[in-house]
Design a protein around this motif. Structure first.
Motif, PDB file in Angstrom:
ATOM      1  N   UNK A 202      31.835  23.493  51.211  1.00 31.93           N
ATOM      2  CA  UNK A 202      32.758  24.630  51.230  1.00 31.93           C
ATOM      3  C   UNK A 202      33.648  24.834  50.020  1.00 31.93           C
ATOM      4  N   UNK A 203      33.355  24.192  48.886  1.00 31.61           N
ATOM      5  CA  UNK A 203      34.161  24.453  47.677  1.00 31.61           C
ATOM      6  C   UNK A 203      34.086  25.939  47.335  1.00 31.61           C
ATOM      7  N   UNK A 204      35.173  26.480  46.764  1.00 28.24           N
ATOM      8  CA  UNK A 204      35.214  27.925  46.499  1.00 28.24           C
ATOM      9  C   UNK A 204      35.070  28.288  45.023  1.00 28.24           C
ATOM     10  N   UNK A 205      35.121  27.288  44.151  1.00 30.88           N
ATOM     11  CA  UNK A 205      34.924  27.542  42.716  1.00 30.88           C
ATOM     12  C   UNK A 205      34.639  26.213  42.045  1.00 30.88           C
ATOM     13  N   UNK A 206      34.100  26.305  40.833  1.00 31.33           N
ATOM     14  CA  UNK A 206      33.909  25.098  40.026  1.00 31.33           C
ATOM     15  C   UNK A 206      34.798  25.164  38.800  1.00 31.33           C
ATOM     16  N   UNK A 207      35.419  24.038  38.521  1.00 35.19           N
ATOM     17  CA  UNK A 207      36.184  23.898  37.288  1.00 35.19           C
ATOM     18  C   UNK A 207      35.325  23.050  36.362  1.00 35.19           C
ATOM     19  N   UNK A 208      34.811  23.678  35.315  1.00 36.90           N
ATOM     20  CA  UNK A 208      33.892  22.991  34.390  1.00 36.90           C
ATOM     21  C   UNK A 208      34.685  22.525  33.180  1.00 36.90           C
ATOM     22  N   UNK A 209      34.814  21.216  33.042  1.00 39.79           N
ATOM     23  CA  UNK A 209      35.621  20.647  31.967  1.00 39.79           C
ATOM     24  C   UNK A 209      34.784  20.530  30.697  1.00 39.79           C
ATOM     25  N   UNK A 210      35.234  21.206  29.642  1.00 44.44           N
ATOM     26  CA  UNK A 210      34.415  21.314  28.430  1.00 44.44           C
ATOM     27  C   UNK A 210      34.968  20.486  27.262  1.00 44.44           C
ATOM     28  N   UNK A 211      36.017  19.704  27.552  1.00 42.94           N
ATOM     29  CA  UNK A 211      36.670  19.012  26.431  1.00 42.94           C
ATOM     30  C   UNK A 211      36.302  17.537  26.324  1.00 42.94           C
ATOM     31  N   UNK A 255      37.617  24.646  31.836  1.00 42.40           N
ATOM     32  CA  UNK A 255      38.807  23.812  31.630  1.00 42.40           C
ATOM     33  C   UNK A 255      38.738  23.099  30.285  1.00 42.40           C
ATOM     34  N   UNK A 256      39.852  23.232  29.544  1.00 41.27           N
ATOM     35  CA  UNK A 256      39.901  22.596  28.239  1.00 41.27           C
ATOM     36  C   UNK A 256      39.928  23.648  27.135  1.00 41.27           C
ATOM     37  N   UNK A 257      40.436  24.837  27.474  1.00 35.84           N
ATOM     38  CA  UNK A 257      40.588  25.911  26.478  1.00 35.84           C
ATOM     39  C   UNK A 257      41.757  25.529  25.562  1.00 35.84           C
ATOM     40  N   UNK A 258      41.455  25.426  24.258  1.00 36.89           N
ATOM     41  CA  UNK A 258      42.477  24.966  23.316  1.00 36.89           C
ATOM     42  C   UNK A 258      42.639  25.898  22.111  1.00 36.89           C
ATOM     43  N   UNK A 259      41.976  27.060  22.154  1.00 37.85           N
ATOM     44  CA  UNK A 259      42.132  27.996  21.034  1.00 37.85           C
ATOM     45  C   UNK A 259      41.874  29.413  21.527  1.00 37.85           C
ATOM     46  N   UNK A 260      42.368  30.383  20.775  1.00 35.05           N
ATOM     47  CA  UNK A 260      42.150  31.779  21.152  1.00 35.05           C
ATOM     48  C   UNK A 260      40.670  32.140  21.039  1.00 35.05           C
ATOM     49  N   UNK A 261      39.965  31.566  20.071  1.00 34.27           N
ATOM     50  CA  UNK A 261      38.532  31.880  19.929  1.00 34.27           C
ATOM     51  C   UNK A 261      37.766  31.481  21.191  1.00 34.27           C
ATOM     52  N   UNK A 262      38.081  30.309  21.696  1.00 34.96           N
ATOM     53  CA  UNK A 262      37.410  29.811  22.896  1.00 34.96           C
ATOM     54  C   UNK A 262      37.753  30.691  24.100  1.00 34.96           C
ATOM     55  N   UNK A 263      39.000  31.101  24.178  1.00 30.17           N
ATOM     56  CA  UNK A 263      39.421  31.978  25.283  1.00 30.17           C
ATOM     57  C   UNK A 263      38.665  33.300  25.221  1.00 30.17           C
ATOM     58  N   UNK A 272      35.541  34.099  35.103  1.00 28.80           N
ATOM     59  CA  UNK A 272      36.556  34.760  35.930  1.00 28.80           C
ATOM     60  C   UNK A 272      37.941  34.177  35.665  1.00 28.80           C
ATOM     61  N   UNK A 273      37.938  32.946  35.204  1.00 31.59           N
ATOM     62  CA  UNK A 273      39.211  32.291  34.927  1.00 31.59           C
ATOM     63  C   UNK A 273      39.005  31.262  33.824  1.00 31.59           C
ATOM     64  N   UNK A 274      40.061  31.003  33.085  1.00 32.53           N
ATOM     65  CA  UNK A 274      40.025  29.934  32.082  1.00 32.53           C
ATOM     66  C   UNK A 274      41.210  28.999  32.341  1.00 32.53           C
ATOM     67  N   UNK A 275      41.116  27.804  31.779  1.00 27.56           N
ATOM     68  CA  UNK A 275      42.087  26.762  32.106  1.00 27.56           C
ATOM     69  C   UNK A 275      42.498  26.104  30.795  1.00 27.56           C
TER      70      UNK A 275
END
Ligand SMILES: Cc1cc2nc3c(=O)[nH]c(=O)nc-3n(C[C@H](O)[C@H](O)[C@H](O)COP(=O)(O)O)c2cc1C
Ligand SMILES: *[C@@H]1O[C@H](CO)[C@@H](O)[C@H](O)[C@H]1NC(C)=O
Ligand SMILES: *[C@@H]1O[C@H](CO)[C@@H](O)[C@H](O)[C@H]1NC(C)=O
Ligand SMILES: *[C@@H]1O[C@H](CO)[C@@H](O)[C@H](O)[C@H]1NC(C)=O
Ligand SMILES: *[C@@H]1O[C@H](CO)[C@@H](O)[C@H](O)[C@H]1NC(C)=O
Ligand SMILES: *[C@@H]1O[C@H](CO)[C@@H](O)[C@H](O)[C@H]1NC(C)=O
Length: 397
Positions: A202-211, A255-263, A272-275
């Motif tokens: 029943x998870x409702x989203x995945x947080x994918x850690x890219x860092x 997850x692990x957005x650290x720059x405007x380019x990545x965003x 749908x969302x960034x972290x």
């Protein structure tokens, strides 16, 4: 007065070059020594008055190995310290004589359409079992009791099924909403298995850690041979994002957005969302704090905050930290270590930490003259010092 016997422990946490204490002085030690406290025993939960108090308390209970794993950051831990201290670069400009009596009604928020009582959440962190034998079960239950979001780590001590089994049925969303964190730096079939199990439970989203594309330089933990989230260099690129999308219909939060380019790239790819996060300073030395990253996005591409929902964490310890991130357009703010430390008191400790940060957010908002947490006027803070160092894209100059 702090006893002489206690000083070495604090100095031990400072860098070699200069004395930097890990926790600000909230009066906890003065109080405990006055109250006949025995070093190495956990103070009473009722004596926890600040989020940072939980770090001290956890250190009394945990072994060096366990505490070292929670506390560690990369390199000389400058990013870790910067995460905690950079907040001082933004001062408030309190707008008194504003009616703030209804700010409490604006604390609740939605994340990807799900309702929560506050714009704060429990960030994904591995090995909850070091703090308490019930591990992540305490996070699930405290999050439900306080109606906030929890995201379990793929490297949780408890299994996905165990974590799901204690979800509440009666939250603001009905059945409790959990977002599962994933890494893709091991065998991808492991990831597909986790996705399948999280969906089934029943998870409702995945947080994918890219860092975490490689092992990180973590001296404090290496001393105890603690492994970190990834021990081999792995290909983590946008083709993996496309593959994940092929394996799930649930939203994927980067997850692990650290720059405007990545965003901007994440927006372009339809996230749908960034972290925003530097992983609590644990991945690479000199990675920026969430305040600096959020400001960089705000200055170069403010539309990002409208196009996608933006989460953030790293170094958040006070209500005012949360308010500074919200003022730049962040939707909800997470904490990692504070909840891991609070978990040494079990579910009551985690619940108390959540209550503390909520009440600080509300009281501080009122003090600053914020009447609506969803519409924070930019003039409540002075961002000039961030402007001095902000990176501007060629087209923003
Ligand atoms: C002990 C520990 C384990 C962590 N494990 C993970 C993890 O498995 N996956 C992940 O995406 N982030 C992990 N993180 C990072 C947190 O999600 C979060 O970004 C970070 O803790 C925020 O900084 P803070 O601890 O200063 O609040 C971990 C952090 C800590 C402290
Ligand atoms: C300190 O605590 C110990 C153990 O609980 C107790 O025996 C002792 O009387 C206390 N001393 C003072 C001064 O309160
Ligand atoms: C908000 O605070 C006001 C004034 O203290 C109180 O009357 C109201 O019930 C509170 N609302 C919520 C949602 O807590
Ligand atoms: C929620 O409901 C399910 C199905 O009825 C039940 O198995 C589970 O124990 C309930 N959870 C809690 C925390 O009560
Ligand atoms: C990848 O993991 C799966 C199980 O999830 C296993 O069957 C397979 O052998 C693994 N492959 C490699 C190369 O380790
Ligand atoms: C996604 O799945 C489709 C259909 O199975 C396949 O053709 C495509 O190559 C896959 N894309 C990726 C990036 O894996």
């Amino acid at each position: 007065m702090r006893s002489a016997g206690f000083l070495p422990a604090l100095v031990g946490l400072a860098t070699a070059a200069d004395v930097w204490v890990n926790e600000v002085d909230t009066g906890l030690e003065t109080f405990l020594y006055g109250a006949n406290w025995t070093e190495g025993t956990q103070p009473a939960l009722k004596d926890m008055r600040a989020i940072s108090d939980f770090d001290f308390a956890a250190r009394q209970k945990l072994g060096d190995f366990e505490y070292g794993f929670y506390r560690v950051a990369a390199g000389g831990e400058w990013s870790y310290r910067n995460n905690l201290e950079v907040w001082s670069k933004v001062k408030f400009r309190p707008q008194h004589l504003t009616d703030v009596t209804k700010v409490n009604e604006t604390l609740k928020t939605t994340i990807l359409g799900y309702e929560f009582s506050a714009p704060v959440f429990i960030a994904p962190a591995a090995r909850g079992g070091y703090g308490d034998e019930r591990g992540e079960l305490n996070f699930v239950e405290a999050a439900a009791a306080e109606n906030i979001l929890y995201s379990p780590s793929i490297y949780a001590t408890k299994t996905i099924e165990e974590i799901a089994s204690v979800k509440a049925n009666n939250t603001l969303n009905g059945p409790q909403v959990i977002f599962q964190q994933i890494y893709t730096n091991t065998n991808l079939s492991v990831t597909w298995d986790v996705i399948e199990r999280a969906e089934r439970t029943g998870a409702k989203a995945f947080i994918w850690t890219v860092d975490a594309p490689a092992s990180s330089t973590r001296h404090r933990a290496a001393r105890y041979d603690t492994t970190n989230s990834n021990s081999a260099t792995s290909a983590i690129d946008w083709s993996i994002y496309d593959q994940i999308k092929n394996h799930t219909k649930l939203p994927i939060i980067l997850k692990g957005i650290t720059s405007v380019e990545l965003a901007l790239k994440a927006v372009e790819k339809g996230a749908k969302a960034i972290y925003i996060s530097n992983h609590g300073g644990r991945q690479v030395e000199y990675s920026p704090s969430p305040l600096e990253i959020a400001y960089e996005i705000h200055r170069n591409a403010p539309e990002v905050f409208q196009k996608v929902e933006v989460l953030a964490d790293s170094g958040v310890r006070y209500g005012t930290d949360v308010l500074k991130l919200l003022s730049l357009g962040v939707r909800a703010v997470g904490m990692g270590r504070p909840f891991m430390y609070a978990n040494t008191y079990g579910v009551e400790g985690v619940t108390k930490a959540i209550q503390m940060i909520k009440s600080e957010v509300l009281n501080d908002a009122a003090q600053i003259g914020i009447s609506d947490l969803h519409n924070i006027p930019k003039n409540i803070a002075n961002y000039r010092q961030l402007e001095d160092e902000v990176y501007l894209l060629p087209e923003s100059k």
